[in-house]
Design an enzyme around this catalytic site. Structure first.
Site, mmCIF file in Angstrom:
data_model
loop_
_atom_site.group_PDB
_atom_site.id
_atom_site.type_symbol
_atom_site.label_atom_id
_atom_site.label_comp_id
_atom_site.label_asym_id
_atom_site.label_seq_id
_atom_site.Cartn_x
_atom_site.Cartn_y
_atom_site.Cartn_z
ATOM 1 N N GLU A 1 0.896 -1.408 -0.027
ATOM 2 C CA GLU A 1 0.109 0.023 -0.059
ATOM 3 C C GLU A 1 0.786 1.358 -0.140
ATOM 4 O OE1 GLU A 1 -2.776 -0.066 3.038
ATOM 5 O OE2 GLU A 1 -3.588 -2.493 2.537
ATOM 6 N N GLU B 1 -5.958 -10.990 -0.940
ATOM 7 C CA GLU B 1 -6.840 -10.894 0.445
ATOM 8 C C GLU B 1 -8.236 -10.734 -0.037
ATOM 9 O OE1 GLU B 1 -5.296 -7.372 2.425
ATOM 10 O OE2 GLU B 1 -3.353 -7.569 1.856
#
Length: 343
Positions: free
Chosen positions: A147, A255
């Protein structure tokens, strides 16, 4: 008692094939099918049994991030990560390391580091090399940077402590340090909203292209895939995934969870919601099945059963059912839908 993620051998039976095995994600999927778990789950025999039966890849939801491992500047704490990796080794599962650098899991003492930038660089280099090197040959892959791209601000790199002290090259340096520590481990960049935010996705592609152009050792991209039954569009998922595949990079749906109650209107998991979720996840998996086999790194569910999902607390919504198993470890229709594709 055998608790192998890859199945148990009966000394009196023929184990040369899998034709007599009961259908499961583990023995039906043509690529690794995984789940994210926490150390506490390893004390639950139901979890262990389900992992053994269904999954052949596991990710640490929390224990292998920097904050829990490096809260004390005097030493890296490997206790939990060692337990996790040893469990995976004993039970035959592939381990995906998550994650070396993430702005939301950085110890306060590193955030407030008062030394020089050169000292900071040495600190981070040593951390990455110590962690990756400790598990050399024992962990299949790492999310090296997680991220790093900001949602707004033109989708530039986040103004993290790593960016502030090392500059934009910190990502390339992190990948190179990880490769030096383990020449064979697969190295990933991992992020969310890859199919929903076009600007962010384009920024990710630019980042990846720059790494490739400069011979930085990146092997793949992780799409987190925190999605809902109606967002983002399947067309966007396929288009963005295909651009990663076109670059010859491994693609990891890293995820995955599928929200069914984003507006919080439902108070129970109805058959209608179950069927909608089933069809959505079938479409996702069916597309993933179509990409070149050599680039299918695998699919990882972000959790095992609904009541353990991070989404319930994050969204303040106990009436959310995003995973493949319910609170009692019972398989849901979405699970059946995946098996239908594999069979």
């Amino acid at each position: 008692m055998c608790i192998s993620l890859l199945g148990c051998k009966d000394s009196g039976s023929d184990t040369s094939g899998t034709e007599n095995l009961e259908p499961s994600l583990r023995n039906s999927s043509p690529y690794p099918f995984g789940a994210a778990i926490q150390i506490k789950h390893l004390n639950d025999v139901n979890y262990v049994n389900l992992l053994r039966e269904e999954f052949n890849s596991i990710t640490g939801e929390y224990q292998m991030k920097m904050s829990p491992m490096y809260n004390n500047p005097s030493a890296i704490n490997f206790n939990d990560s060692d337990t996790f990796v040893e469990f995976a080794e004993q039970t035959g599962g592939r381990v995906h390391g998550h994650a070396l650098l993430w702005h939301s899991s950085t110890p306060a003492w590193i955030e407030n580091f008062s030394g020089s930038d050169a000292e900071f660089e040495t600190l981070i280099e040593n951390y990455i090399k110590d962690v990756v090197g400790r598990y050399k040959g024992r962990i299949a892959s790492w999310d090296v940077v997680n991220e790093a791209i900001e949602d707004g601000n033109g989708n530039a790199l986040r103004n993290s402590v790593f960016y502030q002290k090392l500059g934009p090259d910190y990502i390339a340096k992190a990948f190179r340090w990880a490769r030096e520590a383990d020449p064979d481990v697969k190295l990933f960049y991992n992020d969310y909203n890859m199919a929903a935010n076009g600007d962010k996705f384009n920024a990710m592609l630019a980042l990846v292209d720059d790494l490739i152009a400069n011979d930085v050792p990146i092997d793949g991209v992780g799409f987190q895939m925190h999605i809902s039954t109606d967002w983002p569009s399947q067309a966007n998922i396929e288009a963005s995934s295909s651009q990663v595949v076109a670059r010859g990079l491994l693609l990891h749906y890293s995820e995955l969870d599928v929200k069914v109650n984003s507006d919080k209107s439902a108070t129970s998991f109805t058959p209608e919601l179950a069927e909608t979720q089933k069809q959505r996840i079938k479409t996702i998996v069916d597309f993933y099945n179509s990409i070149p086999e050599e680039l299918q790194f695998g699919i990882t569910m972000w959790g095992v059963k609904d009541d353990d999902s991070w989404l319930r607390s994050f969204l303040d919504n106990e009436n959310e059912w995003p995973l493949l198993f319910d609170e009692n470890f019972n398989a849901k229709p979405a699970y059946d839908g995946i098996l239908e594709l594999f069979e």
